[in-house]
Design an enzyme around this catalytic site. Structure first.
Site, mmCIF file in Angstrom:
data_model
loop_
_atom_site.group_PDB
_atom_site.id
_atom_site.type_symbol
_atom_site.label_atom_id
_atom_site.label_comp_id
_atom_site.label_asym_id
_atom_site.label_seq_id
_atom_site.Cartn_x
_atom_site.Cartn_y
_atom_site.Cartn_z
ATOM 1 N N ASN A 148 -4.719 -2.479 -2.691
ATOM 2 C CA ASN A 148 -4.194 -1.862 -3.923
ATOM 3 C C ASN A 148 -3.488 -2.863 -4.845
ATOM 4 O O ASN A 148 -3.524 -2.695 -6.068
ATOM 5 C CB ASN A 148 -3.331 -0.636 -3.609
ATOM 6 C CG ASN A 148 -2.122 -0.950 -2.792
ATOM 7 O OD1 ASN A 148 -2.075 -1.959 -2.102
ATOM 8 N ND2 ASN A 148 -1.120 -0.105 -2.856
ATOM 9 N N GLU A 246 4.741 -2.906 6.418
ATOM 10 C CA GLU A 246 4.967 -2.244 5.117
ATOM 11 C C GLU A 246 3.932 -1.138 5.044
ATOM 12 O O GLU A 246 2.754 -1.413 4.808
ATOM 13 C CB GLU A 246 4.755 -3.245 3.967
ATOM 14 C CG GLU A 246 5.714 -4.412 3.944
ATOM 15 C CD GLU A 246 7.108 -4.002 3.510
ATOM 16 O OE1 GLU A 246 7.269 -2.909 2.934
ATOM 17 O OE2 GLU A 246 8.046 -4.776 3.769
ATOM 18 N N CYS A 280 2.024 2.056 -3.155
ATOM 19 C CA CYS A 280 2.769 2.609 -2.013
ATOM 20 C C CYS A 280 4.086 3.213 -2.468
ATOM 21 O O CYS A 280 4.605 4.114 -1.833
ATOM 22 C CB CYS A 280 3.008 1.518 -0.986
ATOM 23 S SG CYS A 280 3.809 0.081 -1.694
ATOM 24 N N GLU A 455 10.323 -7.459 3.043
ATOM 25 C CA GLU A 455 9.759 -8.639 2.385
ATOM 26 C C GLU A 455 10.644 -8.960 1.193
ATOM 27 O O GLU A 455 11.493 -8.165 0.802
ATOM 28 C CB GLU A 455 8.317 -8.346 1.950
ATOM 29 C CG GLU A 455 7.412 -8.099 3.151
ATOM 30 C CD GLU A 455 5.945 -7.984 2.807
ATOM 31 O OE1 GLU A 455 5.615 -7.329 1.805
ATOM 32 O OE2 GLU A 455 5.133 -8.548 3.551
HETATM 33 P P1 NAP Z 1 -5.436 0.345 5.470
HETATM 34 O O1 NAP Z 1 -6.691 1.066 5.657
HETATM 35 O O2 NAP Z 1 -4.380 0.476 6.500
HETATM 36 O O3 NAP Z 1 -5.867 -1.190 5.288
HETATM 37 C C1 NAP Z 1 -4.925 -2.216 5.084
HETATM 38 C C2 NAP Z 1 -5.409 -3.481 5.770
HETATM 39 O O4 NAP Z 1 -5.506 -3.226 7.172
HETATM 40 C C3 NAP Z 1 -6.797 -3.934 5.329
HETATM 41 O O5 NAP Z 1 -6.841 -5.341 5.347
HETATM 42 C C4 NAP Z 1 -7.693 -3.363 6.404
HETATM 43 O O6 NAP Z 1 -8.888 -4.076 6.583
HETATM 44 C C5 NAP Z 1 -6.809 -3.548 7.616
HETATM 45 N N1 NAP Z 1 -7.177 -2.694 8.746
HETATM 46 C C6 NAP Z 1 -7.981 -1.606 8.778
HETATM 47 N N2 NAP Z 1 -8.098 -1.151 10.037
HETATM 48 C C7 NAP Z 1 -7.355 -1.966 10.807
HETATM 49 C C8 NAP Z 1 -7.072 -2.001 12.193
HETATM 50 N N3 NAP Z 1 -7.574 -1.119 13.054
HETATM 51 N N4 NAP Z 1 -6.239 -2.959 12.653
HETATM 52 C C9 NAP Z 1 -5.702 -3.859 11.804
HETATM 53 N N5 NAP Z 1 -5.956 -3.888 10.481
HETATM 54 C C10 NAP Z 1 -6.758 -2.936 9.993
HETATM 55 O O7 NAP Z 1 -4.717 0.697 4.116
HETATM 56 P P2 NAP Z 1 -5.338 0.723 2.672
HETATM 57 O O8 NAP Z 1 -6.087 1.979 2.491
HETATM 58 O O9 NAP Z 1 -6.036 -0.562 2.387
HETATM 59 O O10 NAP Z 1 -4.029 0.713 1.761
HETATM 60 C C11 NAP Z 1 -3.413 1.865 1.368
HETATM 61 C C12 NAP Z 1 -2.221 2.155 2.247
HETATM 62 O O11 NAP Z 1 -1.359 1.029 2.266
HETATM 63 C C13 NAP Z 1 -1.391 3.296 1.695
HETATM 64 O O12 NAP Z 1 -0.935 4.090 2.761
HETATM 65 C C14 NAP Z 1 -0.224 2.575 1.031
HETATM 66 O O13 NAP Z 1 0.927 3.351 0.897
HETATM 67 C C15 NAP Z 1 -0.034 1.430 1.959
HETATM 68 N N6 NAP Z 1 0.684 0.358 1.280
HETATM 69 C C16 NAP Z 1 1.962 0.078 1.655
HETATM 70 C C17 NAP Z 1 2.676 -0.895 0.989
HETATM 71 C C18 NAP Z 1 4.092 -1.233 1.354
HETATM 72 O O14 NAP Z 1 4.567 -2.284 0.922
HETATM 73 N N7 NAP Z 1 4.791 -0.422 2.118
HETATM 74 C C19 NAP Z 1 2.080 -1.590 -0.068
HETATM 75 C C20 NAP Z 1 0.767 -1.268 -0.422
HETATM 76 C C21 NAP Z 1 0.077 -0.296 0.276
HETATM 77 P P3 NAP Z 1 -10.283 -3.562 5.978
HETATM 78 O O15 NAP Z 1 -10.085 -3.523 4.521
HETATM 79 O O16 NAP Z 1 -11.238 -4.594 6.421
HETATM 80 O O17 NAP Z 1 -10.540 -2.211 6.556
#
Ligand code: NAP
Length: 474
Positions: A148, A246, A280, A455
């Site tokens: 994102n 995060e 997020c 962070e």
């Molecule tokens: P996501 O599906 O959890 O993916 C994030 C990262 O994790 C990607 O690099 C993804 O790789 C990887 N990943 C996927 N499956 C994994 C596994 N089993 N083990 C380890 N890594 C794995 O999240 P997203 O849909 O990309 O992002 C949206 C989410 O992130 C939302 O819930 C948002 O709130 C949260 N977010 C939080 C913050 C914060 O600072 N708190 C900031 C931004 C976003 P692939 O792309 O290769 O699947």
């Protein structure tokens, strides 16, 4: 199309196995990204471990110089970075430019922090003893970042870890790896020693398994969903591997009767619709006090109706596509669920464009029951749920009624109330009359199921340092 390369031990490496990277605005394949399997990830960790033996002894001032050189390279190529972010993520170009500017600021902030891995000397309790608290870099760090904010959220980890004296292997999101490749080019141009920063890509499950199980990897720093965060917690148990997490959020916005209406409208619009609602710290639940609701809600809806959806490269666009068409389907399910449970649709509510498009009309719903899916789970989309409240105590209780605790926002001109709110809202970041609280020099992170650790700020460096107590008899 030649795949974009990985960056392994100082070399750009292209592989035959590659992942398509799509432009979410058009659905077209933009590029192919090289991928690697567990063996290459294990090699990257071994090379990072070898590089750590000298990088850990490079003095903070020199590490800072490297980070400043990387910052200058990113700045020199800032337009290319912004365009790449818009192409692979979809956000409007000015917002991508803002992401690049914040990335440069993070690099410069951590360049300054690199000189400040301070310990302390503690007065003894027994004669003849001296107590030193010293900080040393934790070792090889694995960083996993989301799509994102594909550049800034990766660099927030990498810059801090490098500043602390750690070496880093980065795995970006598969949907948005291209700006990480550009970043690797900037690292290469800054002549960072080989193995200090590396870029891998491919199956998240396989790469994460290697990060979790390989003892050379001393810490994992992750930004993404709470669901994946919980898997990492489970996987880290076997080696008690430290994690910074995060995770997801479900941020409330409270607008009180005494708020400055214009500021409250502006702040709520940004908190909700920036990054097409895919942030997020996006506002997920908006609570308006009854005395201002009649003014606020129609004015808010008018502003939302005026938002222009379209390809983020076109001028004047406010709302880009979601990351893919499936994300629109999920948001539409949340909207339908809220309506089925008696919520009222005030605007939007439909897919924008063709049947399979990744665009959603910016949407506002009101009188949304607490048990609606979107009031509990993140709707990662430009959908606002607006409800009315009567008292401050009710507002705080409703704001805190979530398993998440990332950000919270409040609009009020009452200073005493502002203090009560900052002390009672269960969130790691609180914006009072501010819809954009993030800054390089203050900590970023959540409480409850929004994560572990912080962070940015001085805390950002500390996340990559071990604290040691040395007791010395003199
Ligand atoms: P996501 O599906 O959890 O993916 C994030 C990262 O994790 C990607 O690099 C993804 O790789 C990887 N990943 C996927 N499956 C994994 C596994 N089993 N083990 C380890 N890594 C794995 O999240 P997203 O849909 O990309 O992002 C949206 C989410 O992130 C939302 O819930 C948002 O709130 C949260 N977010 C939080 C913050 C914060 O600072 N708190 C900031 C931004 C976003 P692939 O792309 O290769 O699947």
């Amino acid at each position: 199309m030649e795949p974009s390369p990985l960056y392994l031990n100082g070399e750009f490496v292209t592989t035959v196995q590659a992942l398509p990277v799509r432009n979410p605005a058009t659905g077209e394949t933009l590029a192919q990204m090289s991928t690697c399997g567990r063996d290459q990830v294990a090699q990257a960790l071994a090379d990072a471990h070898a590089a750590f033996q000298s990088w850990r002894n490079v003095v903070g001032k020199t590490r800072a110089d490297f980070l400043l050189k990387i910052a200058s390279e990113v700045e020199r190529r800032k337009d290319e970075f912004a365009r790449t972010i818009t192409l692979e993520n979809g956000k409007p170009l000015p917002q991508s430019a803002g992401e690049v500017a914040m990335t440069i600021d993070h690099l410069r902030w951590f360049a300054e922090e690199a000189r400040r891995g301070y310990g302390r000397i503690v007065p003894p309790q027994a004669e003849g003893k001296r107590h030193l608290v010293i900080k040393t870099p934790i070792g090889v760090v694995a960083a996993i970042s989301p799509w994102n904010f594909p550049l800034v959220l990766a660099v927030r980890k990498v810059a801090a870890a490098l500043a602390a004296g750690c070496t880093v292997v980065l795995k970006p999101a598969s949907a948005t790896p291209l700006c990480a490749v550009l970043f690797a080019e900037c690292v290469h141009a800054a002549r960072l020693p080989k193995g200090v920063f590396q870029l891998v890509a491919g199956s998240a499950g396989e790469i994460a398994a290697e990060f979790l199980e390989n003892p050379l990897c001393r810490k994992i720093t992750f930004t993404g969903s709470t669901e994946v965060g919980k898997n990492l917690i489970a996987g880290a148990a076997a080696q008690v591997k430290p994690l910074s997490l995060e995770l997801g959020g479900h941020s409330p916005v409270l607008v009180f009767d005494d708020a400055d209406l214009a500021k409250a409208l502006e702040g709520t619009m940004i908190a909700k619709y920036r990054n097409t609602g895919q942030s997020c710290i996006a506002a997920n639940r908006i609570y308006i006090q009854r005395g201002i609701a009649e003014q606020f809600i129609p004015a808010f809806v008018e502003r939302v109706k005026a938002l222009k959806a379209g390809n983020g490269l076109e001028p004047g666009v406010d709302i880009g596509p979601l990351i893919n068409p499936a994300a629109v389907d999920l948001a539409l399910q949340h909207i339908a669920d809220a309506q089925a449970k008696s919520a009222k649709l005030l605007c939007g509510g439909k897919r924008h464009g063709d049947a399979g498009s990744a665009f959603l009309e910016p949407t506002v719903l009101t009188s949304v029951p607490g048990e609606s899916c979107g009031m509990c789970d993140e709707t990662f989309a430009p959908v606002a749920y607006v409800n009315v409240f009567d008292t401050e105590a009710e507002a705080i209780a409703r704001a805190n009624d979530s398993t998440y605790g990332l950000a919270a926002y409040a609009f009020t001109r009452d200073l005493s109330r502002a203090f009560r709110l900052m002390e009672s809202l269960e969130a790691g970041m609180i914006g009072i009359n501010d819809g954009v609280p993030t800054t390089s020099n203050a900590p970023f992170g959540g409480v409850k199921q929004s994560g572990w650790g912080r962070e940015l700020g001085t805390e950002g460096l500390d996340a990559f340092l071990d604290t040691k107590h040395v007791s010395l008899v003199v």
